[in-house]
Enzyme design. Sequence first.
Site, mmCIF file in Angstrom:
data_model
loop_
_atom_site.group_PDB
_atom_site.id
_atom_site.type_symbol
_atom_site.label_atom_id
_atom_site.label_comp_id
_atom_site.label_asym_id
_atom_site.label_seq_id
_atom_site.Cartn_x
_atom_site.Cartn_y
_atom_site.Cartn_z
ATOM 1 N N ASP A 81 -22.700 6.738 25.658
ATOM 2 C CA ASP A 81 -23.642 6.874 24.543
ATOM 3 C C ASP A 81 -24.852 5.986 24.788
ATOM 4 O O ASP A 81 -24.774 4.990 25.516
ATOM 5 C CB ASP A 81 -22.965 6.517 23.208
ATOM 6 C CG ASP A 81 -23.631 7.212 22.018
ATOM 7 O OD1 ASP A 81 -24.742 7.761 22.179
ATOM 8 O OD2 ASP A 81 -23.040 7.210 20.918
ATOM 9 N N GLU A 103 -19.286 7.969 16.180
ATOM 10 C CA GLU A 103 -19.545 7.339 17.486
ATOM 11 C C GLU A 103 -18.536 6.219 17.747
ATOM 12 O O GLU A 103 -18.023 6.076 18.864
ATOM 13 C CB GLU A 103 -20.976 6.785 17.521
ATOM 14 C CG GLU A 103 -22.042 7.874 17.506
ATOM 15 C CD GLU A 103 -23.458 7.332 17.491
ATOM 16 O OE1 GLU A 103 -24.346 8.010 18.033
ATOM 17 O OE2 GLU A 103 -23.703 6.256 16.927
ATOM 18 N N LYS A 121 -33.934 -1.141 26.230
ATOM 19 C CA LYS A 121 -32.849 -1.318 25.244
ATOM 20 C C LYS A 121 -32.134 -2.662 25.405
ATOM 21 O O LYS A 121 -31.383 -3.074 24.529
ATOM 22 C CB LYS A 121 -31.798 -0.204 25.416
ATOM 23 C CG LYS A 121 -32.359 1.206 25.387
ATOM 24 C CD LYS A 121 -32.416 1.725 23.986
ATOM 25 C CE LYS A 121 -33.242 2.981 23.866
ATOM 26 N NZ LYS A 121 -32.515 4.161 23.610
HETATM 27 O O1 LIG Z 1 -27.591 5.278 18.947
HETATM 28 C C1 LIG Z 1 -28.030 6.382 18.891
HETATM 29 C C2 LIG Z 1 -27.902 7.170 17.698
HETATM 30 O O2 LIG Z 1 -27.292 6.389 16.734
HETATM 31 C C3 LIG Z 1 -28.712 7.001 20.059
HETATM 32 O O3 LIG Z 1 -27.804 6.998 21.094
HETATM 33 C C4 LIG Z 1 -29.931 6.188 20.361
HETATM 34 O O4 LIG Z 1 -30.874 6.444 19.358
HETATM 35 C C5 LIG Z 1 -30.464 6.481 21.748
HETATM 36 O O5 LIG Z 1 -31.406 7.495 21.759
HETATM 37 P P1 LIG Z 1 -32.285 7.795 23.042
HETATM 38 O O6 LIG Z 1 -31.350 8.101 24.168
HETATM 39 O O7 LIG Z 1 -33.100 8.997 22.625
HETATM 40 O O8 LIG Z 1 -33.139 6.597 23.328
#
Ligand SMILES: O=C(CO)[C@H](O)[C@H](O)COP(=O)(O)O
Length: 233
Positions: A81, A103, A121
């Site tokens: 994720d 999740e 991130k």
């Molecule tokens: O945590 C999340 C949802 O709750 C998503 O995984 C997060 O927003 C990542 O998104 P992206 O891959 O578009 O940056």
Amino acid sequence: MEDLKQVAARAALDFIKPGQVIGIGAGSTMAHLVNYLKEDATRWKHITTVTSSFNTRQLLLENGFVVKPISEVSKLDIYFDGCDQFDQHLNALKSGGGIHTHEKLLAAMADKFILVGDGSKYVAQLYTTFPVVIELIPESLPFVMQRIRDLFSLANPVLRLSNKKDGAVISENGNLLIDIWFRSFPPLDSLNQRLKDIPGILETSLFYQMAQVAIIAGKNGVEIIRRDPTYLI
Ligand SMILES: O=C(CO)[C@H](O)[C@H](O)COP(=O)(O)O
């Protein structure tokens, strides 16, 4: 040219073996992962997938993958994720999607929970630029709001409203979501429990020491981070 989310998603393929049961979360990085699986469909056609996300489910089905409902699964080989932000101990905030209860369920049932993202991130410690989100049963809204204000004097709890229809965002479980904006985070090791001790709250978007591994793509390439350096990957 691949962007960094694509690079991270492609690196995730190295962790998968044909025939495995793979959980896939939400967001654009996970969409890239599905696209890469599709590109090598002969190799990956025998994986079984499970997902926490409506959008990811649609993409998996459109691309011919087997998608099992969460209710039929108790164990995953891997759960991949994205997240909004994660720190050096792999504590993650997964607040954006409002689907953290599913999740977290998938993360907990996986042999390996792997965060996948671009370098933006990864932070030294979690910042309050993202809220901690809680899912709560609708009847508990006034009580939970008050209890949060009583427990955390510098917190601002805000009911998540829909910008596409009148009213509150309703979770996939028929519940409400509150974004808790902290001025600074209380100790993370006890935050989940303090919130979950409030009757009415189902789950929080703080994934405290759940991920074993993170795949991070930056300007200088892909970095694999393990929460426990002795963890075998
Ligand atoms: O945590 C999340 C949802 O709750 C998503 O995984 C997060 O927003 C990542 O998104 P992206 O891959 O578009 O940056």
